[in-house]
Design an enzyme around this catalytic site. Sequence first.
Site, mmCIF file in Angstrom:
data_model
loop_
_atom_site.group_PDB
_atom_site.id
_atom_site.type_symbol
_atom_site.label_atom_id
_atom_site.label_comp_id
_atom_site.label_asym_id
_atom_site.label_seq_id
_atom_site.Cartn_x
_atom_site.Cartn_y
_atom_site.Cartn_z
ATOM 1 N N THR A 11 -37.562 -27.569 26.932
ATOM 2 C CA THR A 11 -36.442 -28.051 26.102
ATOM 3 C C THR A 11 -36.130 -29.524 26.343
ATOM 4 O O THR A 11 -35.281 -30.091 25.660
ATOM 5 C CB THR A 11 -35.175 -27.239 26.433
ATOM 6 O OG1 THR A 11 -35.032 -27.237 27.871
ATOM 7 C CG2 THR A 11 -35.278 -25.813 25.952
ATOM 8 N N CYS A 128 -44.202 -43.057 34.310
ATOM 9 C CA CYS A 128 -44.531 -43.648 33.005
ATOM 10 C C CYS A 128 -44.849 -45.147 33.078
ATOM 11 O O CYS A 128 -45.745 -45.631 32.383
ATOM 12 C CB CYS A 128 -43.396 -43.402 32.006
ATOM 13 S SG CYS A 128 -41.758 -43.536 32.725
ATOM 14 N N HIS A 241 -41.558 -48.238 26.841
ATOM 15 C CA HIS A 241 -41.375 -49.192 27.931
ATOM 16 C C HIS A 241 -42.226 -50.439 27.650
ATOM 17 O O HIS A 241 -43.378 -50.330 27.193
ATOM 18 C CB HIS A 241 -41.856 -48.596 29.256
ATOM 19 C CG HIS A 241 -41.005 -47.461 29.776
ATOM 20 N ND1 HIS A 241 -39.784 -47.111 29.230
ATOM 21 C CD2 HIS A 241 -41.203 -46.627 30.837
ATOM 22 C CE1 HIS A 241 -39.278 -46.090 29.915
ATOM 23 N NE2 HIS A 241 -40.112 -45.774 30.887
HETATM 24 N N1 LIG Z 1 -38.769 -39.205 30.116
HETATM 25 C C1 LIG Z 1 -39.871 -39.876 30.440
HETATM 26 O O1 LIG Z 1 -40.218 -40.911 29.829
HETATM 27 C C2 LIG Z 1 -40.737 -39.400 31.573
HETATM 28 C C3 LIG Z 1 -41.962 -40.025 31.798
HETATM 29 C C4 LIG Z 1 -42.794 -39.596 32.856
HETATM 30 C C5 LIG Z 1 -42.364 -38.569 33.660
HETATM 31 N N2 LIG Z 1 -41.146 -37.988 33.440
HETATM 32 C C6 LIG Z 1 -40.742 -36.903 34.322
HETATM 33 O O2 LIG Z 1 -40.806 -35.690 33.583
HETATM 34 C C7 LIG Z 1 -39.808 -34.775 34.062
HETATM 35 C C8 LIG Z 1 -38.955 -34.325 32.865
HETATM 36 O O3 LIG Z 1 -38.332 -35.459 32.309
HETATM 37 P P1 LIG Z 1 -37.505 -35.414 30.942
HETATM 38 O O4 LIG Z 1 -37.275 -36.839 30.599
HETATM 39 O O5 LIG Z 1 -38.138 -34.516 29.961
HETATM 40 O O6 LIG Z 1 -36.116 -34.750 31.442
HETATM 41 P P2 LIG Z 1 -35.036 -33.903 30.597
HETATM 42 O O7 LIG Z 1 -35.013 -34.336 29.194
HETATM 43 O O8 LIG Z 1 -33.787 -33.986 31.390
HETATM 44 O O9 LIG Z 1 -35.606 -32.388 30.657
HETATM 45 C C9 LIG Z 1 -35.594 -31.632 31.847
HETATM 46 C C10 LIG Z 1 -36.170 -30.261 31.573
HETATM 47 O O10 LIG Z 1 -36.171 -29.529 32.816
HETATM 48 C C11 LIG Z 1 -35.497 -28.280 32.625
HETATM 49 N N3 LIG Z 1 -34.776 -27.886 33.845
HETATM 50 C C12 LIG Z 1 -33.827 -28.571 34.501
HETATM 51 N N4 LIG Z 1 -33.361 -27.840 35.553
HETATM 52 C C13 LIG Z 1 -34.035 -26.670 35.526
HETATM 53 C C14 LIG Z 1 -34.003 -25.506 36.327
HETATM 54 N N5 LIG Z 1 -33.187 -25.383 37.386
HETATM 55 N N6 LIG Z 1 -34.829 -24.482 36.021
HETATM 56 C C15 LIG Z 1 -35.664 -24.571 34.932
HETATM 57 N N7 LIG Z 1 -35.746 -25.654 34.139
HETATM 58 C C16 LIG Z 1 -34.935 -26.695 34.420
HETATM 59 C C17 LIG Z 1 -34.518 -28.536 31.504
HETATM 60 O O11 LIG Z 1 -34.191 -27.289 30.920
HETATM 61 P P3 LIG Z 1 -32.699 -26.959 30.327
HETATM 62 O O12 LIG Z 1 -32.719 -27.403 28.900
HETATM 63 O O13 LIG Z 1 -32.599 -25.485 30.467
HETATM 64 O O14 LIG Z 1 -31.709 -27.716 31.175
HETATM 65 C C18 LIG Z 1 -35.347 -29.428 30.583
HETATM 66 O O15 LIG Z 1 -36.198 -28.631 29.809
HETATM 67 C C19 LIG Z 1 -39.032 -35.527 35.138
HETATM 68 O O16 LIG Z 1 -39.551 -35.217 36.404
HETATM 69 C C20 LIG Z 1 -39.306 -36.990 34.809
HETATM 70 O O17 LIG Z 1 -39.208 -37.836 35.929
HETATM 71 C C21 LIG Z 1 -40.333 -38.371 32.407
#
Ligand SMILES: NC(=O)c1ccc[n+]([C@@H]2O[C@H](COP(=O)([O-])OP(=O)(O)OC[C@H]3O[C@@H](n4cnc5c(N)ncnc54)[C@H](OP(=O)(O)O)[C@@H]3O)[C@@H](O)[C@H]2O)c1
Length: 342
Positions: A11, A128, A241
């Site tokens: 999500t 990233c 970025h």
């Molecule tokens: N955004 C970027 O550009 C980017 C780039 C490279 C790497 N990343 C890495 O990718 C990861 C995700 O980033 P994002 O930007 O997609 O974050 P995000 O939008 O905050 O999404 C986090 C996801 O993790 C789930 N989650 C959180 N707590 C949980 C739990 N206790 N149990 C099960 N699921 C849980 C959330 O589900 P719910 O909806 O249920 O809360 C949501 O689906 C991070 O580690 C981030 O550092 C991000």
Amino acid sequence: MNKNIAIVGATGAVGTLVRELLVERNFPYGEIRFLASEKSAGKELEFDGRMVTVELLCPTAFDGIDIAIGSTPDDVAREFTPWAVQAGAVVVDESAAHRMLPEVPLVVPEVNPGAIAEHQGIIASPNCSTTQMVLAMKPIHDVSPIRRVVVTTYQATSGAGVQGSADLENGTRAALEEAEWEGGVFQHPIAFNVIPQIGSVQENGYTSEEMKMVLETRKIFADDAIEVCPTCVRVPVRNCHSESILLETDHPITPQQAREVFAAAPGIQVMDDPGDGIYPMPLNCDDLDDVFVGRIRRDLSCKNSLAFWCVSDNLRKGAATNAVQIAELLASSEFSKCRSSN
Ligand SMILES: NC(=O)c1ccc[n+]([C@@H]2O[C@H](COP(=O)([O-])OP(=O)(O)OC[C@H]3O[C@@H](n4cnc5c(N)ncnc54)[C@H](OP(=O)(O)O)[C@@H]3O)[C@@H](O)[C@H]2O)c1
């Protein structure tokens, strides 16, 4: 052979794009499972023309799964990966939880695809900002080894997930309306501002995000001699970025040579006609998978160094696309160390 896939964090900002990419890239999937927290369990999400119910992430969630693509916070990744590996799945993890563990390959498919063969159940996708930088470094490094990198990033709010994007919109609206705004995931208001801090400040004065760029770059190139001096900055940009990069190489490389090797490299596109206003920007690189380079020029202060500007979609190549490419390699016969289904 089709693979049973779990998307952990389905999500979130990255997980949403992973879902789209599996369909867009015709990934050979069998069963598909979406996992998230209690907050989202039970929600229905569209996938490839049908609705799939989000399930709660729990120890038994990986039964029968071949590849789990994880896009969750680090602490959640640390908790779920042993469950997935125990169940026989290979985890492709976007978080920082496992990136620097010696037994975990850290992979950008255009740079070090061979590292995948060394996995022991977990493969990490880099930060990233690191991904787009190492992809741009690779063709130059192949021509003349890179000794030193000086990089300043201009990082979009989507890099901080769904909440980061919401903060830019809500904070901007509040600022324009002169309304009270409580703030969100960033240390300071991001609307009409730039914040020279991403992550926590370390003892050496660099932030955790900056140290990821130093350590992950060395691991990906398997070369601890590469020096990296990063400054990571959050800017009020929705997505993509940007990076100002200066590479110091063994032998001088002319801007024209650099343009030619960039143009021939997989995953890189040259956009470099600054006299006509042509260079990469977040708005012309959004929702695209490549890494874009421009403003390629000689460093006037050092004959062995080259300066350029680099932009990439942090949610695509910086996260989801890179992870799906790794999963594609896992699914291919070359790296089919994971369980297969029909
Ligand atoms: N955004 C970027 O550009 C980017 C780039 C490279 C790497 N990343 C890495 O990718 C990861 C995700 O980033 P994002 O930007 O997609 O974050 P995000 O939008 O905050 O999404 C986090 C996801 O993790 C789930 N989650 C959180 N707590 C949980 C739990 N206790 N149990 C099960 N699921 C849980 C959330 O589900 P719910 O909806 O249920 O809360 C949501 O689906 C991070 O580690 C981030 O550092 C991000």
